[in-house]
Structure formats: structure tokens, C-alpha cells
Design a protein around this motif. Structure first.
Motif, mmCIF file in Angstrom:
data_model
loop_
_atom_site.group_PDB
_atom_site.id
_atom_site.type_symbol
_atom_site.label_atom_id
_atom_site.label_comp_id
_atom_site.label_asym_id
_atom_site.label_seq_id
_atom_site.Cartn_x
_atom_site.Cartn_y
_atom_site.Cartn_z
ATOM 1 N N PRO A 68 -23.263 -10.911 13.632
ATOM 2 C CA PRO A 68 -23.697 -9.457 13.255
ATOM 3 C C PRO A 68 -24.316 -8.953 14.550
ATOM 4 O O PRO A 68 -25.052 -9.325 15.338
ATOM 5 N N GLU A 69 -24.026 -7.397 14.574
ATOM 6 C CA GLU A 69 -24.669 -6.712 15.768
ATOM 7 C C GLU A 69 -23.870 -6.904 17.257
ATOM 8 O O GLU A 69 -24.207 -6.074 18.090
ATOM 9 N N TRP A 70 -23.094 -7.941 17.351
ATOM 10 C CA TRP A 70 -22.379 -8.281 18.548
ATOM 11 C C TRP A 70 -21.092 -7.565 18.547
ATOM 12 O O TRP A 70 -20.488 -7.384 17.299
ATOM 13 N N HIS A 71 -20.623 -7.161 19.729
ATOM 14 C CA HIS A 71 -19.101 -6.666 19.564
ATOM 15 C C HIS A 71 -18.493 -6.991 21.136
ATOM 16 O O HIS A 71 -19.084 -7.327 21.979
ATOM 17 N N THR A 72 -17.282 -6.905 21.184
ATOM 18 C CA THR A 72 -16.500 -7.302 22.145
ATOM 19 C C THR A 72 -15.767 -5.886 22.389
ATOM 20 O O THR A 72 -15.709 -4.720 21.702
ATOM 21 N N TYR A 73 -14.636 -5.691 23.603
ATOM 22 C CA TYR A 73 -13.995 -4.327 23.819
ATOM 23 C C TYR A 73 -12.582 -4.160 23.690
ATOM 24 O O TYR A 73 -11.805 -5.216 23.709
ATOM 25 N N TRP A 74 -12.302 -2.974 23.695
ATOM 26 C CA TRP A 74 -10.722 -2.666 23.592
ATOM 27 C C TRP A 74 -10.192 -2.565 25.050
ATOM 28 O O TRP A 74 -11.169 -2.702 26.019
ATOM 29 N N LYS A 75 -8.984 -2.206 25.067
ATOM 30 C CA LYS A 75 -8.332 -2.246 26.349
ATOM 31 C C LYS A 75 -9.037 -1.137 27.397
ATOM 32 O O LYS A 75 -9.090 -1.319 28.556
ATOM 33 N N LEU A 82 -16.285 -4.456 29.297
ATOM 34 C CA LEU A 82 -14.872 -5.009 29.721
ATOM 35 C C LEU A 82 -14.146 -5.476 28.752
ATOM 36 O O LEU A 82 -14.354 -5.974 27.688
ATOM 37 N N PRO A 83 -12.664 -5.130 28.776
ATOM 38 C CA PRO A 83 -11.703 -5.699 27.876
ATOM 39 C C PRO A 83 -11.539 -7.083 28.038
ATOM 40 O O PRO A 83 -11.761 -7.789 28.988
ATOM 41 N N THR A 84 -11.289 -7.773 26.801
ATOM 42 C CA THR A 84 -10.817 -8.956 26.772
ATOM 43 C C THR A 84 -9.536 -9.338 27.614
ATOM 44 O O THR A 84 -8.599 -8.813 27.549
ATOM 45 N N GLN A 85 -9.673 -10.525 28.464
ATOM 46 C CA GLN A 85 -8.645 -10.791 29.257
ATOM 47 C C GLN A 85 -7.992 -12.208 28.796
ATOM 48 O O GLN A 85 -8.742 -13.019 28.288
ATOM 49 N N LEU A 86 -6.612 -12.310 28.720
ATOM 50 C CA LEU A 86 -5.879 -13.684 28.195
ATOM 51 C C LEU A 86 -5.006 -13.881 29.421
ATOM 52 O O LEU A 86 -3.978 -13.227 29.988
ATOM 53 N N GLU A 87 -5.131 -15.105 29.761
ATOM 54 C CA GLU A 87 -4.076 -15.802 30.786
ATOM 55 C C GLU A 87 -3.434 -16.910 30.247
ATOM 56 O O GLU A 87 -4.094 -17.774 29.971
ATOM 57 N N TRP A 88 -2.060 -16.925 30.286
ATOM 58 C CA TRP A 88 -1.519 -17.694 29.429
ATOM 59 C C TRP A 88 -0.659 -18.802 30.436
ATOM 60 O O TRP A 88 -0.193 -18.498 31.568
ATOM 61 N N LEU A 146 -4.429 -21.422 27.003
ATOM 62 C CA LEU A 146 -4.848 -20.024 27.270
ATOM 63 C C LEU A 146 -6.180 -20.030 27.898
ATOM 64 O O LEU A 146 -6.958 -20.895 27.399
ATOM 65 N N LYS A 147 -6.478 -19.358 28.911
ATOM 66 C CA LYS A 147 -7.807 -18.999 29.446
ATOM 67 C C LYS A 147 -8.127 -17.629 29.015
ATOM 68 O O LYS A 147 -7.617 -16.485 29.770
ATOM 69 N N ALA A 148 -9.033 -17.430 28.257
ATOM 70 C CA ALA A 148 -9.507 -15.968 28.097
ATOM 71 C C ALA A 148 -11.001 -15.956 28.441
ATOM 72 O O ALA A 148 -11.661 -16.684 28.583
ATOM 73 N N SER A 149 -11.665 -14.556 28.792
ATOM 74 C CA SER A 149 -12.762 -14.124 29.040
ATOM 75 C C SER A 149 -13.036 -12.907 28.464
ATOM 76 O O SER A 149 -11.969 -12.060 28.321
ATOM 77 N N TRP A 150 -14.211 -12.835 27.880
ATOM 78 C CA TRP A 150 -14.617 -11.736 27.091
ATOM 79 C C TRP A 150 -15.947 -11.260 27.378
ATOM 80 O O TRP A 150 -16.864 -12.141 27.895
ATOM 81 N N LEU A 151 -16.347 -9.924 27.096
ATOM 82 C CA LEU A 151 -17.783 -9.638 27.442
ATOM 83 C C LEU A 151 -18.354 -9.280 25.909
ATOM 84 O O LEU A 151 -17.707 -8.472 25.308
ATOM 85 N N VAL A 152 -19.390 -9.936 25.479
ATOM 86 C CA VAL A 152 -20.037 -9.628 24.209
ATOM 87 C C VAL A 152 -21.127 -9.083 24.393
ATOM 88 O O VAL A 152 -21.917 -9.591 25.288
ATOM 89 N N CYS A 153 -21.642 -8.150 23.646
ATOM 90 C CA CYS A 153 -22.754 -7.200 24.061
ATOM 91 C C CYS A 153 -23.393 -6.850 22.626
ATOM 92 O O CYS A 153 -22.656 -6.662 21.516
ATOM 93 N N ARG A 154 -24.665 -6.770 22.701
ATOM 94 C CA ARG A 154 -25.529 -6.110 21.663
ATOM 95 C C ARG A 154 -26.327 -5.316 22.407
ATOM 96 O O ARG A 154 -25.832 -4.080 22.717
ATOM 97 N N LYS A 155 -27.583 -5.300 22.516
ATOM 98 C CA LYS A 155 -28.402 -4.376 23.474
ATOM 99 C C LYS A 155 -28.021 -5.073 24.884
ATOM 100 O O LYS A 155 -28.201 -4.560 26.020
ATOM 101 N N GLU A 156 -27.939 -6.556 24.824
ATOM 102 C CA GLU A 156 -27.807 -7.260 26.104
ATOM 103 C C GLU A 156 -26.177 -7.433 26.419
ATOM 104 O O GLU A 156 -25.518 -7.445 25.224
#
Length: 717
Positions: A68-75, A82-88, A146-156
């Protein structure tokens, strides 16, 4: 202590190790598909309903479940992110397409507006299978990495990444997650052809959009617009839209630090969960651009704040780490009072009566017992930390979340109880060399007693342990293992102290008939432990699973009894019983190990509701006070609190008077969402009791509840 009991401790070492291996192997087999952090649970899943063949749909997807309260990003992440990146990494003949991004939503954070996702998200990726794909004949599977990277944010904001491996059978259907893929693909924007009269025109620092041919149901409605190209439009600036009959117009403000000047701009329009994608040529001259930053200023500030926080963590932890060590020591000391542990400790202490004057032997026994306890706790800690690092969402007591471990421990305690009750002596059917094991190796004997004590104590969380364990999983491995070792030292401390005080051995009565009576009396706590373990398994595998385990334990006991017989009858009866046991294990054993979604039954008075992710936040938004009981059927302390303080009429009356909404989070079986919720509270095991109120920090109560403590907490709300 008798030699047979020593053998049972050796059996414990192998039975428990095998059971832990079964559970751990099942987890490790799937662990490469899951990465869990305190903010998200990310899992690589697949959908291949017609198998892996050319011209048939094959989908992969990264499923992200946000706390709850955390989010990741669209393209296009909007003002920051930053958008989530997927390397296959795929075998020859297999190609991955682009992410089929679901519709985003606007997420406001102060003056910033971001584009992203909350809750559960699936990012589907189509695979193209060409004739060049040649699966192995011996292992016909498609293995993807898969090597995935994502930025997850709330206030930080926290940058995270994970590596995943998944094998998809080439033959047959892989459709377990079909509903999730169907929902994600339904959430895709529908393509919308641009009519000749639609246009996108530059006008100074704005883009003027004119669209004809939109679906009739949209006419007169307020739409949202999301440009796919980042850093073109200013997401947080106000913009205007209007309808002129069937024509929709909008004026979009340009970003101050624009990063591109595209000739063609794709846009996604949304309304009430539906979306349409249109590509329009841009007419007019783009204003002069300014050099964009590598990251937006807001994101740079958030990441810098995280880095500064990480840099100051060691200093901040130093004091709390010492407190955690002390709490772990006290918690381990209190574990000796658990109903399963106390008989083991009592049996070991009674060994003093056999050699009251052998002070050196007592000290060696005390040190060996302590070593067995501490080493066992450290090994459990290593297993827990290793599985968590590999992506498993686990907490303290994780081994009893596996029905195989519960069944193995029930068999072990049945064996111990039968031995203590005098049904058998190991020397009756074992070589004399093993029967004399205790006499030749008293140090190993004491070490194995320590292993036994840990096996029965590890599911419990005593007072002072909860905060220490919660801190341990967030510390470097060396510091975390010191906390586990401190718990073990606390558990071993009473016997260790007694072994170094000669007066203690002299104060015990002389050996006699009373010892045999006490030994048989101690069999009943062992059988009580078996009843508890069967009850725990019933919550995990249902009433059929509990019944199957009881039947197997009866046959197991009969087999042990048959081996004590003499004469010709021994071979015949033992053979029949062993064959019956093998057949029953094959026939009904799977019932004891099956998964069952239903867990601990909530109270019949309807005061309690099931906890779920986001449920607390929903109730707080409705201005309700919330009390959450994080519990498990295998947690002895949880059951004690449930039957005492949480059933107290005064406590229930005050909870009702305050209109407190009571939620129960059942952790009997693995639940990554509950594990993450515990981690947010700084805990890693149950029981945990928490009051929530809007505008206040959560109030976490102690592990052993008292009526006075609950009433005092209620008075603060």
C-alpha cells in the motif's frame, strides 16, 4: 538419560534435516521466479495455452504486487520516476516483443504528477517462436531468463532489481495465470485511427490537440491524456479540454526541459478504465530545447536522500543492535518455559542425578548442549536469510509453514513419547554399538539434545524476540547471525548455568524408582505436542490431512511396538504392519501434504474479519480504529493470547465500545503479503498485535498480551 533417547535425538537430526530439505527444495525450485522486497513482490509468470510452438500465443509477464502507498512507473513516468526495464535472455529461435503496457493512472505527490501503477500490475511481453527454436529431446522446455529493474516510490524512492529464471514445458498447456494475462491485455489501449480532420499543432509553449472520430460514448466526458514520449508535456501544469459537438479539443503545456522534438507523437486517452491510443503528426515548429538532466530534479533529490540515509544507517544501528542482542538473549531465555521445550530441558537436567560428583562431565555436557543450541539457531538463521536473499518471502517459524515438516516432527515426537512411556527401548532392535552411543560420546549426546530443543522451540516468538528478529533480517549477515546466536545462548543459559554449579547436582534427589515414574510422566507432554502438530496440519491441509496424519501415526506406533516382540510372532506381525504402513502412506499420505487455501477459522461472534493487503488503509480512510492480530496455528504464544487476553470480556467490551475493527492475519501457511506487513512493523515472526488510528503511528503491543496493556493502548486512541 537413556541411550534410546540419544538415538531419538540422532533421528531428529536426520528426520528434521530431511523435512527441512523437502520444504526448502520445494521453495528453491520456484524461488528464481520471485523477488520480494519490503515494497513489492515481483514474479515472472507465463501463459502458453497451446504449448510452445510456432504461430501459437506465448506470453511472459512480470507481475508486480505493490505494498500500500507504493507505486512503479509507466513507459513515460511523468514529472519524476523511471519506467520498469526488462532485459531478456532467450534461446535461439525465440524473440521477445515490447512490453504491452496497461493503462496508467496519474499519481500526485505534492506538486508533482507521475504516471504509474499501484496495487497489482502485470507487464505482458509476447514471445515469437520461430522454426529455429529446437528444444532438447531430454528436457523439452523453454528456459527464459530476465533481469528486471524498477523504481518504486512512496514519498521516498528506492531503485530495485531482480533476476528471474522460468522454464515453460514445450508440450501441453501452461495456463495457470490465464486470468491475469487476460485482464492485463484487456487493460491495453485500443488503437484509434486518426481522422483526416484530427491534428496536433504547436502554438508557442503549448500543443493544441483536435480529435474527431472518438467513440460516441465519450462525447461530453472529461478525458485524461498521456503522451507516450517522455519529457514532452508538463504533467503537473493545468491544461484545458472542451467538446464542440463530436470534436474534442485540448491544450497541453510543453515541458520546460523538453528532451525531444518528435514529428509523430503517440497519445493514450483514458476514461473510466478504458483507453485509446492514437498517433498524430506534429505540425508547426518546436521551441528551442534546453539540455535535460539525466534524471528529473525531484527524482535526483529523492535518490540523494536515500543515499544519505543509507550512509548514516551504521551509526544509527549501533545502539539498536546492542539492544537487539540483549532482547534476543532474554527472548531465548523465556523460550525455556514453552510447553514443548521444558520437558526436554527437564530430561537433560535429570542426567545430573546419574553422576552427581562428575563436575567436569557436567560442565562439558553444558558446553556441548549450548553449542548444539547455538549452532542450530545459526543454521536456521542462515537458511532463513539465504531463502530471503533468493527472493522467498519468509519469516521466523517458516519451517512449520510446510506440512511436510509438521508431519515429520509429529512422527518424531510420537517416537520420543513411545520411548519415554516404556513401549520400546532402542537396544531391543539395534546393534549394541549404537545402544552404547551415549556412554562413549556424552559430548555428542548433549549436542544433539541442544538440536532437539531448538527443533521444538524455533516456531515460537517470546517477549523481546520480535523486535530483535525484525531488525536481524535487515542487517548484514554477520550481525544478523549474532542475533540468532544470542537467542540460542538465551535458550541454553539455564542448563549451562546449572552445569557449572556443583550444588545444583547435589540438591537433586538420588536416583531411584521416582526417575522411571517421571520419565513416563514426561511422555504425556510429548504426546500433547503431537496433538498440537496434528491440529496445526489440520489448518494447513484440512480435516482430511489431519485424519491422514493421525492414521499414519497409529500405524507408525504399531510398527514400533511390533519390533519389541520376541519369537516367531515378531517377524510376521512386523511384516504385516510395515506393509500396511507403506500402503497407507502411498494411499493417504498426499492428503497430509496437500495445500488448502482456508486457514485459521475466525471467531464465531463475527468480531474478527480476515486481514488483506490494503484493508487497514481502507478502514483508516473511513475513520475507523483498527486492531490487527498477526497469528499462526503453530504459534503457541498466539494460541495462549487468543484464549486469554483476546477472549477477556472486559477487553472485548472496550473494543466494542471504541468500535474497533478487528482483523486477523493468519500466517499458518506462507503469505508474502503478511511477511511484508510484518517487516513494515519491524517484525519477522508472530505473534504481533497492532492498533492503528488515522493520524497516529501504529501502536505495537508485546508478544505476551495482558488485559492491562490492551486497555492502556485503547485509552490512547
Amino acid at each position: 538419560m537413556t541411550a534410546p533417547f540419544r538415538f531419538l535425538q540422532i533421528a531428529l537430526f536426520f528426520i528434521a534435516s530431511a523435512a527441512f530439505s523437502i520444504g526448502a527444495s520445494a521453495q528453491i525450485a520456484s524461488q528464481k521466479t520471485v523477488v520480494t522486497t519490503d515494497q513489492v513482490r515481483a514474479e515472472l509468470i507465463a501463459h502458453a495455452p497451446q504449448g510452445v510452438t510456432p504461430n501459437q500465443p506465448v506470453w511472459l509477464g512480470l507481475q508486480i504486487k505493490h505494498q500500500p502507498e507504493w507505486h512503479t512507473y509507466w513507459k513515460n513516468s511523468g514529472d519524476s520516476g523511471l519506467p520498469t526495464q526488462l532485459e531478456w535472455t532467450l534461446p535461439p529461435g525465440v524473440q521477445a516483443g515490447d512490453i504491452a503496457w496497461p493503462l496508467p493512472k496519474k499519481i500526485a505527490l505534492g506538486k508533482l504528477v507521475n504516471y504509474g501503477y499501484e496495487g497489482t500490475l502485470l507487464l505482458p511481453v509476447p514471445l515469437t517462436i520461430t522454426p529455429d527454436f529446437k528444444p532438447s529431446l531430454l528436457n523439452p522446455e523453454l528456459t527464459v531468463k530476465l533481469k528486471a529493474s524498477w523504481l518504486v516510490c512512496r514519498k521516498e524512492c528506492i531503485p530495485e532489481e531482480g533476476e528471474f529464471t522460468l522454464s515453460i514445458p514445450v508440450k501441453g498447456s501452461t495456463a495457470l495465470h490465464g486470468a491475469a494475462f487476460d485482464a492485463a491485455l484487456t487493460a491495453q489501449p485500443q488503437p484509434l485511427a486518426a481522422s483526416p480532420d484530427s491534428r496536433l499543432t504547436l502554438d508557442g509553449q503549448t500543443l493544441k490537440l483536435t480529435l474527431r472520430g472518438l467513440p460516441a460514448k465519450l462525447q461530453g466526458q472529461t478525458l485524461e491524456a498521456f503522451p507516450e514520449t517522455p519529457e514532452i508535456i508538463n504533467p503537473s501544469a493545468p491544461w484545458q479540454q472542451a467538446w464542440q459537438g463530436a470534436v474534442w479539443t485540448a491544450t497541453l503545456p510543453l515541458a520546460e526541459a523538453r528532451s525531444a522534438s518528435p514529428a509523430l507523437l503517440p497519445l493514450v486517452l483514458t476514461y473510466q478504465g478504458q483507453g485509446w491510443r492514437i498517433e498524430l503528426p506534429v505540425s508547426g515548429e518546436w521551441p528551442k530545447t534546453t539540455a535535460p538532466a539525466a534524471l528529473s530534479p525531484a527524482l535526483q533529490a529523492a535518490l540523494q536522500a536515500n543515499a544519505q540515509g543509507a550512509a548514516t544507517t551504521p551509526t544509527a544501528v549501533s545502539t539498536s543492535f546492542i539492544a537487539a542482542l540483549f532482547g534476543a538473549l532474554l527472548g531465548g531465555l523465556i523460550l525455556n518455559l514453552m510447553p514443548c521445550v521444558f520437558p526436554v530441558l527437564a530430561i537433560k537436567v535429570l542426567s545430573f542425578t546419574r553422576h552427581a560428583d562428575d563436575h567436569r562431565g557436567h560442565r562439558l555436557s553444558g558446553l556441548a548442549y549450548t553449542a548444539g543450541v547455538v549452532v542450530s539457531f545459526v543454521l536456521l538463521g542462515l537458511l532463513l536469510l539465504g531463502l530471503r536473499a533468493a527472493g522467498e518471502s519468509l519469516g521466523w517459524g517458516f519451517q512449520l509453514q510446510n506440512p511436510g515438516v509438521v508431519a515429520a516432527l509429529a512422527a518424531l515426537f510420537t517416537l520420543i513419547g513411545l520411548n519415554l512411556a516404556g513401549v520400546f527401548e532402542f537396544g531391543q532392535f539395534a546393534p549394541s554399538s549404537l545402544a552404547a552411543f551415549q556412554a562413549r560420546h556424552p559430548v555428542v549426546d548433549a549436542f544433539l539434545t541442544g538440536v532437539l530443543a531448538v527443533a521444538v522451540a524455533s516456531p515460537c516468538t517470546a517477549p523481546f524476540m520480535g523486535a530483535s528478529l525484525g531488525l536481524a533480517v535487515a542487517l548484514p549477515a554477520a550481525q544478523a547471525l549474532l542475533i540468532f546466536a544470542s537467542i540460542g545462548l538465551g535458550l541454553a543459559l539455564p542448563y549451562l548455568a546449572a552445569s557449572f554449579v556443583p550444588a545444583f547436582a547435589r540438591a537433586l534427589p538420588q536416583p531411584g524408582a521416582w526417575m522411571d515414574a517421571l520419565r513416563k510422566l514426561l511422555a504425556f507432554p510429548m504426546f500433547g505436542t503431537v496433538a498440537w502438530l496434528v491440529w496445526v496440519l489440520g489448518h494447513q491441509s484440512g480435516v482430511d490431512g489431519a485424519g491422514a496424519l493421525l492414521a499414519l501415526l497409529v500405524v507408525f506406533s504399531a510398527v514400533i511396538w511390533s519390533l519389541t516382540l520376541t519369537g516367531r510372532s515378531r517377524l510376521g506381525i512386523a511384516t504385516i504392519l510395515i506393509a500396511s504402513g507403506a500402503w497407507l502412506t502411498w494411499a493417504i499420505g498426499p492428503f497430509a501434504l496437500k495445500n488448502q487455501a482456508s486457514t485459521e477459522t475466525l471467531a464465531a461472534d463475527a468480531r474478527w474479519q480476515a486481514w488483506g493487503p490494503g484493508r487497514v488503509e481502507q478502514l483508516l480512510a473511513a475513520n475507523q480504529i483498527v486492531f490487527v492480530d498477526f497469528t499462526a496455528a503453530w504459534c503457541v504464544t498466539c494460541q495462549y493470547n487468543k484464549q486469554t487476553t483476546l477472549a477477556d470480556a472486559t477487553v472485548l467490551a472496550e473494543l466494542d465500545a471504541k468500535k474497533v475493527q478487528m482483523l486477523r492475519a493468519d500466517w499458518t501457511r506462507r503469505d508474502p503479503a503478511i511477511t511484508a506487513a510484518l517487516a513494515q512493523l519491524g517484525r519477522n515472526g508472530v505473534p504481533v498485535y497492532v492498533f492503528y488510528k488515522q493520524g497516529m503511528a501504529p501502536i505495537v503491543l508485546s508478544e505476551i498480551l495482558s488485559v492491562q496493556e490492551v486497555r492502556a493502548a485503547l485509552a490512547q486512541l
